[in-house]
Design a protein around this motif. Structure first.
Motif, mmCIF file in Angstrom:
data_model
loop_
_atom_site.group_PDB
_atom_site.id
_atom_site.type_symbol
_atom_site.label_atom_id
_atom_site.label_comp_id
_atom_site.label_asym_id
_atom_site.label_seq_id
_atom_site.Cartn_x
_atom_site.Cartn_y
_atom_site.Cartn_z
ATOM 1 N N ASP A 4 0.920 -1.237 -0.252
ATOM 2 C CA ASP A 4 -0.255 -0.366 -0.171
ATOM 3 C C ASP A 4 0.596 1.228 -0.235
ATOM 4 O OD1 ASP A 4 -2.745 -1.164 0.087
ATOM 5 O OD2 ASP A 4 -1.449 -1.734 1.861
ATOM 6 N N ALA A 5 0.722 2.051 -0.556
ATOM 7 C CA ALA A 5 1.456 3.353 -1.190
ATOM 8 C C ALA A 5 0.257 4.242 -1.003
ATOM 9 C CB ALA A 5 2.377 3.138 -2.535
ATOM 10 N N ALA A 6 0.949 5.872 -1.569
ATOM 11 C CA ALA A 6 -0.005 6.534 -1.133
ATOM 12 C C ALA A 6 -0.989 7.396 -2.792
ATOM 13 C CB ALA A 6 1.053 8.068 -1.035
ATOM 14 N N GLY A 7 -0.159 6.426 -3.360
ATOM 15 C CA GLY A 7 -0.559 6.741 -4.636
ATOM 16 C C GLY A 7 -1.325 5.601 -5.612
ATOM 17 N N VAL A 35 3.603 -2.332 4.082
ATOM 18 C CA VAL A 35 3.437 -4.165 3.908
ATOM 19 C C VAL A 35 2.733 -4.744 4.771
ATOM 20 C CG1 VAL A 35 4.732 -6.280 3.190
ATOM 21 C CG2 VAL A 35 6.069 -3.989 1.976
ATOM 22 N N SER A 36 1.920 -5.753 3.875
ATOM 23 C CA SER A 36 0.901 -6.122 5.153
ATOM 24 C C SER A 36 0.762 -7.888 4.691
ATOM 25 C CB SER A 36 -0.322 -5.998 4.792
ATOM 26 O OG SER A 36 -0.032 -4.888 4.893
ATOM 27 N N GLY A 41 1.650 -14.979 9.222
ATOM 28 C CA GLY A 41 2.780 -13.506 8.752
ATOM 29 C C GLY A 41 2.472 -12.360 9.595
ATOM 30 N N PRO A 42 3.924 -11.371 9.349
ATOM 31 C CA PRO A 42 3.245 -10.482 10.078
ATOM 32 C C PRO A 42 2.813 -9.362 9.282
ATOM 33 C CG PRO A 42 5.740 -10.348 9.546
ATOM 34 C CD PRO A 42 5.338 -11.884 8.799
ATOM 35 N N GLY A 43 1.990 -8.400 9.807
ATOM 36 C CA GLY A 43 0.947 -7.395 8.550
ATOM 37 C C GLY A 43 1.925 -5.956 9.095
ATOM 38 N N GLY A 44 1.130 -4.534 8.034
ATOM 39 C CA GLY A 44 1.320 -3.130 8.540
ATOM 40 C C GLY A 44 3.090 -3.227 8.650
ATOM 41 N N LEU A 45 3.424 -3.835 8.257
ATOM 42 C CA LEU A 45 5.291 -3.157 8.191
ATOM 43 C C LEU A 45 5.405 -2.288 7.459
ATOM 44 C CD1 LEU A 45 6.921 -6.886 8.477
ATOM 45 C CD2 LEU A 45 5.861 -5.533 10.150
ATOM 46 N N ASN A 46 6.496 -1.385 7.479
ATOM 47 C CA ASN A 46 6.509 -0.125 7.130
ATOM 48 C C ASN A 46 8.301 -0.466 6.545
ATOM 49 O OD1 ASN A 46 4.764 1.544 8.193
ATOM 50 N ND2 ASN A 46 5.856 2.117 9.841
ATOM 51 N N GLY A 47 8.212 0.077 4.795
ATOM 52 C CA GLY A 47 9.320 -0.205 3.708
ATOM 53 C C GLY A 47 9.944 1.200 3.446
ATOM 54 N N VAL A 67 11.718 -1.549 -5.824
ATOM 55 C CA VAL A 67 12.725 -2.499 -4.837
ATOM 56 C C VAL A 67 11.679 -1.587 -3.678
ATOM 57 C CG1 VAL A 67 14.161 -3.500 -3.824
ATOM 58 C CG2 VAL A 67 14.549 -3.564 -6.528
ATOM 59 N N ILE A 68 11.432 -2.359 -2.544
ATOM 60 C CA ILE A 68 11.258 -1.317 -1.244
ATOM 61 C C ILE A 68 12.353 -2.613 -0.268
ATOM 62 C CG2 ILE A 68 8.726 -1.402 -0.036
ATOM 63 C CD1 ILE A 68 7.690 -2.162 -1.629
ATOM 64 N N ARG A 69 12.833 -1.891 0.783
ATOM 65 C CA ARG A 69 13.409 -2.353 2.073
ATOM 66 C C ARG A 69 12.556 -2.263 2.772
ATOM 67 N NH1 ARG A 69 19.143 -3.069 3.463
ATOM 68 N NH2 ARG A 69 19.515 -2.771 5.561
ATOM 69 N N LEU A 70 12.069 -3.183 4.113
ATOM 70 C CA LEU A 70 11.611 -3.568 5.123
ATOM 71 C C LEU A 70 12.557 -2.534 6.306
ATOM 72 C CD1 LEU A 70 10.399 -6.755 5.267
ATOM 73 C CD2 LEU A 70 8.803 -4.148 4.441
ATOM 74 N N THR A 71 11.720 -1.280 7.182
ATOM 75 C CA THR A 71 12.798 -1.379 8.066
ATOM 76 C C THR A 71 13.401 -2.293 8.353
ATOM 77 O OG1 THR A 71 10.517 -0.835 9.763
ATOM 78 C CG2 THR A 71 11.728 0.930 7.540
#
Length: 577
Positions: A4-7, A35-36, A41-47, A67-71
């Motif tokens: 999920d992104a702003a756009g 990212v969910s 699995g884990p949900g609602g992670l920031n990247g 490419v997304i890098r999770l925190t």
């Protein structure tokens, strides 16, 4: 997983514990996403979006990669990647994708389809057709989903679009080889059946672009009499020898040790049909064909290969994340003829943290090369042209218990970021080859410029660097080491450039000055070796300088060696040329 992104939103898939691949049009202009993962699995992670391909609205598929890098890393098993030619070698087999279309935003849904690898669409993508005339199909919400082989779950590409007309039931998948063209890092993560990523990388470098007459028969000859475990023959002739080897390695259901034996047998047959590749294939089998059975080589080759060298390549590049931010990447490399093996670090840091970050991670990279002789590992720093004078040889060698300067512990050289990243390295490749082919030692090849030569106008220097008398190796001291001179020498494609970082403030009337002493002494100390021996010799000179009470008088102090091997670069696929 859902992205999920702003756009907007879409799908994605995990390629390691911290990186997710998705479509550029899914993340849009966003720099941060959520990212969910589905339960458990884990949900609602920031990247953070750390890579975005050259896609733009209106372009159906060209460069539609992000490419997304999770925190924080996650304890979720990443996708199992097929080989580069996965779409081709699994042609005709049913593929699946898990996405989040309308009505299934929380639970997700699986759809099945076939991908047609022949011919490719514009932008090298593949068209897909739904497996059923009714039921689920690719549609909005599947963008970024992994396209995987039904049954083995090997990922062959990524879904990037679908036809808006539900009656058409078609979509578009971007294959792994095309994803790798835009983001080469994914190729570092690929295995080939029972062979690890390093073995697969080396094999690609040997077989790249090789084609043989009647290739279709070779794997069938290796398999012998068909059994229920044997794969069905490819629907169409495979495009290359590499694709043929990949097909044999991943399309059989034999036990792993038998698959290794089949691949090794196939490589031996390839060596017999292509003598130019025989020695390299024999060496590869010796390193990676652990269960190869009969050890008879493809053809006679030298068994004593001597100590095996290795390189750690450290790329430092300005980052778009801020004026003082830099992107640091570290690879290992074990093939002297080119290519990088495994990426051991990819991180964005502030400028004041670059040295500490690299010092901490270099020992980790050394450990990744267990089959390389420890003493032969060299370190190459790929730097922007304006930073080539960084004293990286004086950074600490943390793998040494005394933490001595890195330049004492190992051969340390620098390379220019512009040449490392260029899409057209022909100039430096040709000059490097000329230097390799030049007979004799450096005293017949290397030119020296110091205070005995007046610098003159910069344009004359640039013209000389491109003239018929241009040098292939150059040493500079005194006023010749000013940034504009160093920059011009590097831009000309010189494969070897050595200079003294200490300035020379002598009056022009002085006959013997520090720069002249440096160039005279260095020319004598380096004159009896060939260019490929330079990094090790300069390392020895740095150690010698450290032994003296007055090391300022030694030519090994404050010396930078640019030594470029243009074949040792990130993966370049033939179809990307």
């Amino acid at each position: 997983m859902r992205v999920d992104a702003a756009g907007g939103s879409g799908s994605g898939f995990l390629i390691d514990a911290q990186h997710i691949l998705t479509c550029a049009h899914v993340v849009g202009d966003a720099t941060a996403v959520t990212v969910s993962f589905l339960p458990p699995g884990p949900g609602g992670l920031n990247g953070d979006v750390v890579f975005r391909g050259p896609w733009s609205p209106g372009e159906v598929d060209e460069g539609d990669v992000a490419v997304i890098r999770l925190t924080e890393p996650v304890e979720v098993e990443p996708a199992r990647l097929a080989p580069l030619n996965g779409v081709e070698i699994f042609a005709g087999q049913e593929l699946g994708a898990f996405g989040f279309p309308d009505g299934y935003r929380k639970t997700g849904q699986i759809t099945h389809f076939h991908a047609d690898a022949y011919p490719r669409l514009a932008g090298q993508a593949c068209q897909t057709t739904a497996s059923e005339t009714r039921g689920t199909r690719l549609e909005r919400g599947y963008s970024g989903s992994a396209a995987y082989v039904q049954g083995t779950y090997e990922v062959v590409g990524m879904v990037i679009s679908a036809d808006r007309d539900p009656d058409m039931r078609t979509g578009v998948v971007l294959p792994l080889d095309e994803i790798g063209r835009h983001w080469p890092s994914i190729i570092d993560r690929m295995r080939l059946g029972p062979f690890d990523s390093i073995a697969y990388r080396e094999l690609r470098s040997i077989l790249e672009d090789l084609k043989l007459p009647d290739m279709r028969r070779l794997p069938l000859e290796v398999l012998g009499h068909p059994t229920r475990l044997s794969p069905d023959p490819p629907q169409r002739p495979l495009s290359s020898v590499l694709a043929m080897v990949e097909w044999l390695a991943v399309n059989t259901t034999f036990p792993e040790e038998e698959v290794v034996d089949l691949v090794v047998t196939l490589l031996r047959r390839i060596g017999l049909k292509s003598p130019d590749h025989s020695a390299a294939l024999h060496e590869w089998v010796g390193r990676h064909g652990w269960n190869a059975g009969d050890a008879t080589p493809v053809e006679s080759a030298v068994d004593n290969l001597g100590p095996r060298p290795g390189w750690v390549v450290v790329r430092i590049a300005p980052s778009a994340e801020g004026r003082r931010a830099h992107h640091v990447t570290i690879w290992t490399a074990t093939n002297p003829d080119g290519g990088l093996d495994e990426r051991t670090l990819e991180e964005t840091v502030t400028e004041d943290m670059i040295q500490e970050t690299i010092e901490q991670h270099l020992p980790e990279a050394y450990k990744k090369m267990a089959h390389v002789t420890y003493e032969t590992i060299a370190v190459e720093f790929v730097l922007p042209r304006g930073h080539l004078g960084w004293p990286v040889d004086s950074w600490r060698a943390l793998d040494d218990h005394d933490q001595v300067p890195l330049g004492w512990s190992r051969p340390v050289v620098v390379r220019a970021l512009e040449w490392f990243d260029t899409t057209d390295p022909r100039m430096i490749e040709e000059r490097t080859q000329q230097l390799r082919d030049r007979p004799g030692h450096l005293n017949a090849t290397m030119s020296w410029l110091d205070c005995s030569n007046r610098p003159g106008e910069l344009r004359k220097f640039k013209a000389w660097l491109r003239s018929a008398k241009r040098p292939l190796a150059l040493g500079l001291a005194g006023r010749w080491t000013e940034p504009d001179r160093i920059g011009s020498a590097v831009a000309s494609g010189l494969p070897v450039l050595l200079w003294h970082r200490a300035p020379c403030a002598c009056p022009e009337t002085e006959t013997i000055c520090a720069s002249r002493r440096f160039s005279d002494t260095m020319a004598t100390r380096l004159g009896d070796i060939r260019s490929e021996e330079l990094p090790a010799r300069v390392r020895d000179l740095r150690v010698e300088a450290g032994e003296l009470d007055d090391e300022d008088e030694h030519c090994g102090r404050d010396v930078t060696l640019l030594w470029d091997e243009p074949r040792r670069r990130p993966t370049r696929l033939s179809f990307a040329e």
